[in-house]
Design an enzyme around this catalytic site. Structure first.
Site, PDB file in Angstrom:
ATOM      1  N   GLU A  38       0.821  -1.211   0.000  1.00 28.59           N
ATOM      2  CA  GLU A  38       0.000   0.000   0.000  1.00 28.59           C
ATOM      3  C   GLU A  38       0.858   1.264   0.000  1.00 28.59           C
ATOM      4  O   GLU A  38       0.555   2.235  -0.720  1.00 28.59           O
ATOM      5  CB  GLU A  38      -0.918   0.004   1.227  1.00 28.59           C
ATOM      6  CG  GLU A  38      -1.786   1.243   1.360  1.00 28.59           C
ATOM      7  CD  GLU A  38      -2.528   1.288   2.680  1.00 28.59           C
ATOM      8  OE1 GLU A  38      -3.308   2.230   2.884  1.00 28.59           O
ATOM      9  OE2 GLU A  38      -2.311   0.383   3.514  1.00 28.59           O
ATOM     10  N   SER A 122      10.225 -13.189 -16.697  1.00 29.99           N
ATOM     11  CA  SER A 122      10.992 -14.247 -16.062  1.00 29.99           C
ATOM     12  C   SER A 122      12.400 -13.740 -15.771  1.00 29.99           C
ATOM     13  O   SER A 122      12.620 -12.550 -15.581  1.00 29.99           O
ATOM     14  CB  SER A 122      11.005 -15.490 -16.964  1.00 29.99           C
ATOM     15  OG  SER A 122      11.666 -16.569 -16.334  1.00 29.99           O
ATOM     16  N   LYS A 125      17.899 -16.593 -14.626  1.00 30.41           N
ATOM     17  CA  LYS A 125      18.175 -17.613 -13.611  1.00 30.41           C
ATOM     18  C   LYS A 125      17.284 -18.843 -13.772  1.00 30.41           C
ATOM     19  O   LYS A 125      17.477 -19.851 -13.092  1.00 30.41           O
ATOM     20  CB  LYS A 125      18.025 -17.007 -12.217  1.00 30.41           C
ATOM     21  CG  LYS A 125      19.118 -15.983 -11.900  1.00 30.41           C
ATOM     22  CD  LYS A 125      18.949 -15.379 -10.535  1.00 30.41           C
ATOM     23  CE  LYS A 125      20.107 -14.434 -10.224  1.00 30.41           C
ATOM     24  NZ  LYS A 125      20.198 -13.304 -11.148  1.00 30.41           N
ATOM     25  N   ASN A 164      20.363  -8.746 -15.486  1.00 33.07           N
ATOM     26  CA  ASN A 164      20.364  -7.719 -14.452  1.00 33.07           C
ATOM     27  C   ASN A 164      20.151  -6.338 -15.068  1.00 33.07           C
ATOM     28  O   ASN A 164      20.782  -5.978 -16.049  1.00 33.07           O
ATOM     29  CB  ASN A 164      21.703  -7.751 -13.714  1.00 33.07           C
ATOM     30  CG  ASN A 164      22.001  -9.121 -13.156  1.00 33.07           C
ATOM     31  OD1 ASN A 164      21.490  -9.507 -12.128  1.00 33.07           O
ATOM     32  ND2 ASN A 164      22.817  -9.886 -13.870  1.00 33.07           N
ATOM     33  N   SER A 168      18.795  -1.218 -10.946  1.00 34.03           N
ATOM     34  CA  SER A 168      17.585  -1.705 -10.297  1.00 34.03           C
ATOM     35  C   SER A 168      17.890  -2.002  -8.832  1.00 34.03           C
ATOM     36  O   SER A 168      19.049  -1.999  -8.404  1.00 34.03           O
ATOM     37  CB  SER A 168      17.082  -2.979 -10.983  1.00 34.03           C
ATOM     38  OG  SER A 168      17.936  -4.072 -10.676  1.00 34.03           O
TER      39      SER A 168
END
Length: 359
Positions: A38, A122, A125, A164, A168
């Site tokens: 939230e 996805s 990995k 990657n 991020s």
């Protein structure tokens, strides 16, 4: 494909948040963001002022919630997931409930709501998975492909698999930057580590192309540059340390050892998948084994893939100069400016563990 469409985006993590402004630029009729946090949604609501944008609190583990959330929508982009390798490794069943059961719930709700297209995000990995997170992603890809084989719905599905994302929340870039700001050391699990990287613009390009081409559960993979993590660390030290009043030679790199489930290199597809792979200049498309030679509506521009380099360990690596250019391309000029920021050499927060990305 996005213009004039009503789109549901699950997950408001770093990838989901990066997609919001880029999707809005493509003029959807409505963009609804579903997330179970939230506070995160409240911050996003304050950040964006766009009547097309809606925020809904909900969890992909809740099928009834998803059914209500999807009613009337054309397309679904599913990014909600548990992404941290170490967290999933500690409690794999929680990862299964979100990353596997959650995907099943999303697909089932999309079928019931007569959604036209669904793209599942996805991870590389999922290729020969060495940890619980990767295993859940692999099973989720197979769930997406299996649903297309059913004859009782018209939903078009695809998965996207990427490495990657620069800067991020799971990337080493912000961790290394904070460690450099603190005067080091920069912590590295192993000097042999390599990873594929891409920018948020690359992620959006991959997702939007896959949404347009989605057909029979194909897996789309962006052609990503590979980087030695030690080269990334050295490039960032050279570029950033002077901003905080340090000589680059003052910042040491400390080896701390691999974490559970962590691999030396990343792979974009398996040996078996190479035989089913097609490509364009920027993408690979991997057809599910279950569809045989059927190529679907989305692969007309693709040709059979040749000379696929599956592993970041075998791929040509970016130089340190090229790494800095990639960081700038990713919008990190603030870290790489010649002039030090105002807070340089201010009291720094405790050094974080700059180990390799976990999602």
């Amino acid at each position: 494909m996005i213009s004039e469409q009503e789109i549901l985006l699950t997950g408001a993590g770093s990838v989901g948040q990066s997609l919001i402004p880029r999707l809005l630029e493509r003029h959807p009729t409505r963009l609804r963001v579903l997330d179970n946090d939230e506070s995160r949604l409240a911050k996003l609501r304050a950040q964006f002022d766009d009547p097309r944008l809606e925020f809904l609190v909900g969890n992909v583990r809740d099928g009834d919630c998803l059914e209500r959330a999807m009613t009337g929508f054309d397309d679904v982009i599913h990014t909600a997931a548990m992404k941290h390798v170490d967290v999933c490794q500690y409690d794999p069943y929680e990862a299964v409930k979100t990353n596997v059961v959650g995907v099943q719930n999303v697909v089932d709700a999309a079928v019931d709501a007569n959604v036209e297209r669904l793209v599942f995000t996805s991870s590389d990995k999922a290729v020969n998975p060495a940890n619980a997170m990767g295993t859940t992603k692999l099973l989720s890809e197979q769930l997406v492909a299996a649903h297309r084989a059913r004859a009782d719905h018209d939903l078009r599905l695809a998965s996207v698999r990427f490495g990657n994302v620069i800067n991020s929340s799971q990337s080493v870039v912000p961790r290394f930057a904070e460690q450099i700001r603190s005067g080091g050391p920069v912590t590295l699990t192993d000097e042999r580590m390599t990873r594929f990287f891409l920018t948020y613009d690359d992620v959006f390009d991959l997702v939007s192309q896959s949404l347009e081409r989605a057909y029979g559960g194909e897996i789309y993979v962006y052609k990503m540059p590979a980087i030695r993590i030690v080269d990334l660390a050295n490039a960032m030290i050279e570029a950033i340390a002077p901003q905080y009043g340090y000589d680059s030679e003052e910042i040491e790199i400390e080896l701390i050892g691999r974490r559970p489930g962590e691999t030396f290199h990343e792979e974009i597809m398996t040996d078996r998948e190479v035989d089913r792979a097609h490509e364009t200049d920027s993408l690979y498309a991997i057809r599910p084994e279950s569809v045989g030679d059927e190529r679907g509506d989305g692969l007309e521009e693709f040709t059979s893939a040749t000379d696929v380099v599956r592993s970041s360990g075998d791929a040509e690596k970016l130089t340190q100069t090229e790494i800095v250019s990639l960081l700038r391309e990713s919008g990190l000029d603030g870290l790489l400016d010649d002039e030090p920021p105002a807070e340089a050499r201010a009291p720094a927060s405790p050094s974080v563990d700059g180990t390799l990305p976990s999602g």
